[in-house]
Design an enzyme around this catalytic site. Structure first.
Site, PDB file in Angstrom:
ATOM      1  N   HIS A  64      47.697  34.639  36.127  1.00 14.56           N
ATOM      2  CA  HIS A  64      48.080  34.054  34.839  1.00 14.56           C
ATOM      3  C   HIS A  64      48.660  32.648  35.008  1.00 14.56           C
ATOM      4  O   HIS A  64      48.373  31.737  34.238  1.00 14.56           O
ATOM      5  CB  HIS A  64      49.095  34.973  34.165  1.00 14.56           C
ATOM      6  CG  HIS A  64      49.457  34.493  32.812  1.00 14.56           C
ATOM      7  ND1 HIS A  64      48.685  34.774  31.713  1.00 14.56           N
ATOM      8  CD2 HIS A  64      50.447  33.690  32.398  1.00 14.56           C
ATOM      9  CE1 HIS A  64      49.205  34.176  30.677  1.00 14.56           C
ATOM     10  NE2 HIS A  64      50.293  33.523  31.055  1.00 14.56           N
ATOM     11  N   ARG A  79      27.086  34.608  32.278  1.00 11.35           N
ATOM     12  CA  ARG A  79      27.548  35.953  32.660  1.00 11.35           C
ATOM     13  C   ARG A  79      27.357  36.899  31.470  1.00 11.35           C
ATOM     14  O   ARG A  79      28.278  37.111  30.671  1.00 11.35           O
ATOM     15  CB  ARG A  79      29.034  35.911  33.044  1.00 11.35           C
ATOM     16  CG  ARG A  79      29.352  35.220  34.377  1.00 11.35           C
ATOM     17  CD  ARG A  79      30.851  35.304  34.662  1.00 11.35           C
ATOM     18  NE  ARG A  79      31.180  35.018  36.040  1.00 11.35           N
ATOM     19  CZ  ARG A  79      31.725  33.855  36.459  1.00 11.35           C
ATOM     20  NH1 ARG A  79      31.974  32.878  35.600  1.00 11.35           N
ATOM     21  NH2 ARG A  79      32.028  33.688  37.729  1.00 11.35           N
ATOM     22  N   ARG A 102      22.080  35.459  33.961  1.00 15.74           N
ATOM     23  CA  ARG A 102      22.253  36.526  34.946  1.00 15.74           C
ATOM     24  C   ARG A 102      22.190  37.875  34.246  1.00 15.74           C
ATOM     25  O   ARG A 102      22.839  38.063  33.209  1.00 15.74           O
ATOM     26  CB  ARG A 102      23.613  36.388  35.652  1.00 15.74           C
ATOM     27  CG  ARG A 102      23.854  37.546  36.613  1.00 15.74           C
ATOM     28  CD  ARG A 102      25.072  37.346  37.441  1.00 15.74           C
ATOM     29  NE  ARG A 102      26.295  37.575  36.678  1.00 15.74           N
ATOM     30  CZ  ARG A 102      27.505  37.429  37.196  1.00 15.74           C
ATOM     31  NH1 ARG A 102      27.649  37.013  38.442  1.00 15.74           N
ATOM     32  NH2 ARG A 102      28.572  37.659  36.463  1.00 15.74           N
ATOM     33  N   GLU A 138      25.406  37.111  47.108  1.00 15.80           N
ATOM     34  CA  GLU A 138      26.824  37.486  47.038  1.00 15.80           C
ATOM     35  C   GLU A 138      27.187  38.474  48.134  1.00 15.80           C
ATOM     36  O   GLU A 138      28.362  38.734  48.372  1.00 15.80           O
ATOM     37  CB  GLU A 138      27.132  38.151  45.691  1.00 15.80           C
ATOM     38  CG  GLU A 138      26.810  37.271  44.502  1.00 15.80           C
ATOM     39  CD  GLU A 138      27.100  37.970  43.199  1.00 15.80           C
ATOM     40  OE1 GLU A 138      28.120  37.668  42.583  1.00 15.80           O
ATOM     41  OE2 GLU A 138      26.291  38.830  42.790  1.00 15.80           O
ATOM     42  N   ASN A 178      32.351  33.720  45.022  1.00 16.10           N
ATOM     43  CA  ASN A 178      33.507  34.600  44.805  1.00 16.10           C
ATOM     44  C   ASN A 178      33.272  35.935  45.503  1.00 16.10           C
ATOM     45  O   ASN A 178      34.106  36.415  46.281  1.00 16.10           O
ATOM     46  CB  ASN A 178      33.731  34.859  43.310  1.00 16.10           C
ATOM     47  CG  ASN A 178      33.830  33.577  42.515  1.00 16.10           C
ATOM     48  OD1 ASN A 178      34.193  32.546  43.061  1.00 16.10           O
ATOM     49  ND2 ASN A 178      33.498  33.626  41.236  1.00 16.10           N
ATOM     50  N   ASP A 179      32.127  36.545  45.215  1.00 17.36           N
ATOM     51  CA  ASP A 179      31.842  37.830  45.854  1.00 17.36           C
ATOM     52  C   ASP A 179      31.414  37.647  47.304  1.00 17.36           C
ATOM     53  O   ASP A 179      31.750  38.482  48.152  1.00 17.36           O
ATOM     54  CB  ASP A 179      30.783  38.595  45.056  1.00 17.36           C
ATOM     55  CG  ASP A 179      31.405  39.329  43.886  1.00 17.36           C
ATOM     56  OD1 ASP A 179      32.443  39.979  44.101  1.00 17.36           O
ATOM     57  OD2 ASP A 179      30.889  39.231  42.765  1.00 17.36           O
ATOM     58  N   ARG A 215      38.919  40.339  45.995  1.00 19.46           N
ATOM     59  CA  ARG A 215      39.127  39.040  45.332  1.00 19.46           C
ATOM     60  C   ARG A 215      40.263  39.087  44.319  1.00 19.46           C
ATOM     61  O   ARG A 215      40.763  38.042  43.892  1.00 19.46           O
ATOM     62  CB  ARG A 215      37.821  38.561  44.665  1.00 19.46           C
ATOM     63  CG  ARG A 215      37.324  39.478  43.591  1.00 19.46           C
ATOM     64  CD  ARG A 215      35.911  39.142  43.168  1.00 19.46           C
ATOM     65  NE  ARG A 215      35.858  38.174  42.084  1.00 19.46           N
ATOM     66  CZ  ARG A 215      34.736  37.842  41.439  1.00 19.46           C
ATOM     67  NH1 ARG A 215      33.576  38.364  41.808  1.00 19.46           N
ATOM     68  NH2 ARG A 215      34.750  36.981  40.462  1.00 19.46           N
ATOM     69  N   CYS A 266      27.203  29.005  42.225  1.00 22.31           N
ATOM     70  CA  CYS A 266      27.790  29.201  40.899  1.00 22.31           C
ATOM     71  C   CYS A 266      29.131  29.912  40.966  1.00 22.31           C
ATOM     72  O   CYS A 266      29.658  30.348  39.955  1.00 22.31           O
ATOM     73  CB  CYS A 266      26.832  29.948  39.979  1.00 22.31           C
ATOM     74  SG  CYS A 266      26.487  31.619  40.549  1.00 22.31           S
TER      75      CYS A 266
HETATM   76  C1  PEP Z   1      30.481  35.089  42.233  1.00 18.00           C
HETATM   77  O1  PEP Z   1      30.636  36.213  42.693  1.00 18.00           O
HETATM   78  O2  PEP Z   1      30.738  34.029  42.859  1.00 18.00           O
HETATM   79  C2  PEP Z   1      29.977  34.922  40.860  1.00 18.00           C
HETATM   80  C3  PEP Z   1      29.672  33.734  40.380  1.00 18.00           C
HETATM   81  O3  PEP Z   1      29.921  36.053  40.091  1.00 18.00           O
HETATM   82  P1  PEP Z   1      31.222  36.697  39.380  1.00 18.00           P
HETATM   83  O4  PEP Z   1      32.387  35.785  39.618  1.00 18.00           O
HETATM   84  O5  PEP Z   1      30.867  36.847  37.955  1.00 18.00           O
HETATM   85  O6  PEP Z   1      31.334  37.981  40.116  1.00 18.00           O
HETATM   86 MG    MG Z   2      29.866  37.924  41.618  1.00 18.76          MG
END
Ligand code: PEP
Ligand code: MG
Length: 550
Positions: free
Chosen positions: A185, A287, A323, A411, A434-435, A445, A482
């Site tokens: 936050h 998304r 996606r 990912e 991210n993943d 994460r 992305c």
């Molecule tokens: C990611 O995993 O980097 C991604 C863009 O997908 P999300 O953050 O929606 O899992």
């Molecule tokens: Mg992801």
């Protein structure tokens, strides 16, 4: 120099200000209240909760927008019957008011925490109310953020929404916390205020109020009593970067003219229309699952076509990558029929929902194809959480049969390792850092404790990105990024150096990325990538890249 995790870029130099101490729950009285005094104790509780609510309502009246809403909602919570009635019962049974408040809130907070992520934020709010009411009952000053008398950097363990709502960005010019992750936050508020923010800073709690510090939200450091001239130069440099970002109008390219598409991540038509007003050249990640988080039943093909059409229409003939549903794990969808799993991040999420329900993905592709036809556009589609070439082939075959251009997200480390074989079937790759970071580092994460592991600067993650881009170059097919990594201007340059052809990030981050890229050459990006790949830690990778891009 203290190290943390960068959350919002920029540099500020100012004295530390700290929120008022929260009352210690260990000191809530243990002895029972005499029976004859219990009715008066109930009244004391009611008066304290009313006083807290009144103060919050007064602040709400002076704030605007989201801040005002947060304050008004928190004021309501201060007089919420659920916890108040429970606390009253405890007083009637003998508990002093402070202990009754702690007990009642603790019980509800436990129940909410068990209910899962979406409710967890309310737990922070409730505990905040508990602390305010106990402080009021004990005659202590109200805990929370003081209004500083000069520009200051707010340092805390973590901040409740009500602490940060209504912060004045001209007085609180930076944020640093010892807990929290880059999606906490605190980070979200800092991004809204446009002030630098570093989270999960080791050793921050030992820095006393009044100490001069420099917060660098781009690299994730807090320097305690830095050299004044060095700090002034760093602040000036960051001000110039911010100005360059404001001026940047696209399209994305390095200083020597190597084009890199700068795209936006969106979650619905409204976000797409807002992004279309920025220099974003298209959408690199739509998304779709975020459109349906509140739905109990699967939207029909027509409903889907209408919703997707809004995003496609916002960008007209520009690129949009849709996606397919990334349901599961942190984004469960009620209608996806998720099994009860012990470890949902490693379970049936992303494309894996198609294993038991292939028709759902077919219907979604149909909705996207219909939206494309209705809007006269040619979107690309990609599947999340692909782990094998066979999954990529099945998705690509079906998407092509509907006239769509198929790609997949990278990912899962397995997909990066075998990117060349996946590219035999699809037209493009998009790396979800991210993943990819979560699964490469085996670190959740969402975990604040593991924020230094879930840092996309980890050289192991960069090595997997390099494998995917090499495969893309060999197949002459585009490879984009992305994930949040694309929102970090310096890391974005490294990704370009690794061979990425597009960068897609939150619309608010795009200009800073485009401006930074425009200041460096492709050769510099490549040197930065090479240097970062040859390090052993995320901090070394960042430092090595910065040295090449300076
Ligand atoms: C990611 O995993 O980097 C991604 C863009 O997908 P999300 O953050 O929606 O899992
Ligand atoms: Mg992801």
């Amino acid at each position: 120099m203290l190290h943390g995790v960068p959350a919002v870029g920029g540099v500020q130099y100012a004295p530390v200000v700290r929120p008022g101490a929260r009352p210690s729950l260990d000191e809530t009285p243990v002895a029972d209240v005499a029976e004859s005094e219990r009715p008066a104790e109930v009244e004391r509780l009611k008066a304290a909760s009313a006083a807290v609510a009144d103060r919050l309502r007064a602040r709400a009246a002076h704030a605007t927008g989201v801040a005002s809403e947060v304050l008004a909602t928190t004021a309501q919570l201060a007089q919420d019957r659920a916890w108040l009635r429970d606390a009253e019962k405890r007083i009637v049974a003998g508990a002093p008011a402070s202990r009754a408040v702690a007990g009642a809130v603790g019980k509800i907070a436990d129940a909410l925490a068990k209910a899962g992520d979406l409710m967890a934020e309310r737990v922070t709010d409730l505990r905040d109310i508990r602390d305010r009411v106990i402080a009021e009952l004990s005659g202590l000053p109200e805990p929370g953020v003081p209004v500083p008398d000069r520009p200051s950097i707010l340092c805390a363990e973590d901040l409740a929404p009500v602490d940060t709502a209504g912060l004045d960005a001209s007085l609180v010019v930076g944020l640093a916390t010892s807990l929290g992750g880059p999606t906490s936050h605190t980070a979200i508020i800092a991004r809204q205020l446009g002030i630098p923010c570093v989270v999960a800073v080791d050793g921050l709690d030992d820095v006393p109020a009044g100490t001069m510090i420099m917060v660098d939200g781009s690299v994730g450091t807090v320097t305690v009593t830095p050299d004044e001239d060095v700090a002034a130069r760093a602040v000036e440099g960051s001000r110039r970067d911010a100005e360059a970002a404001r001026q940047w109008a696209g399209p994305g390219a390095t200083a020597d003219g190597h084009p890199v598409a700068i795209l936006a991540n969106v979650q619905d038509g409204a976000a797409a229309r807002a992004a279309a007003e920025t220099p974003a050249e298209g959408v690199g990640l739509f998304r779709t699952e975020l459109c349906f988080l509140n739905r109990d039943t699967e939207p029909t093909v027509d409903e889907q076509a209408e919703i997707y059409g809004q995003v496609l229409a916002a960008f007209g003939d520009r690129k949009v990558v849709v996606r397919t549903l990334d349901a599961g794990s942190d984004k469960p969808l009620k209608f996806a029929g998720h099994p009860d799993e012990a470890n949902p991040a490693l379970g049936v999420r992303g494309i894996r929902i198609a294993f038991g329900n292939p028709a759902m993905v077919t219907r979604q592709l149909q909705g996207i194809a219909d939206a494309a036809r209705n809007t006269g556009t040619s979107p690309w589609v990609m599947a999340p959480m692909i782990a094998t070439a066979a999954e990529a082939k099945a998705f690509a075959d079906e998407a092509r049969s509907m006239g769509l251009t198929p790609g997949v997200m990278i990912e899962v480390p397995a997909a990066a390792l075998l990117a060349d074989r996946i590219l035999e079937h699809v037209d493009f790759l998009s790396i979800g850092t991210n993943d990819l970071t979560q699964y490469t580092m085996a670190a959740d994460r969402m975990s604040a404790e593991l924020a230094t592991l879930t840092d996309p600067w980890q050289p192991a993650v960069l090595a997997l990105v390099a494998m995917a881009t090499r495969a893309g170059a060999a197949a002459s097919k585009p490879v984009g990024v992305c994930g949040e990594a694309a929102a970090d201007p310096v890391l974005a340059c490294v990704l370009v150096g690794l061979g990425v052809s597009s960068l897609s990030a939150a619309a608010a981050a795009i200009s800073a990325v485009g401006a930074k890229l425009g200041q460096v050459t492709l050769a510099q990006c490549q040197a930065a990538a090479e240097a970062a790949l040859n390090t052993a830690t995320a901090a070394e990778a960042r430092a090595a890249a910065l040295a090449e891009l300076a």
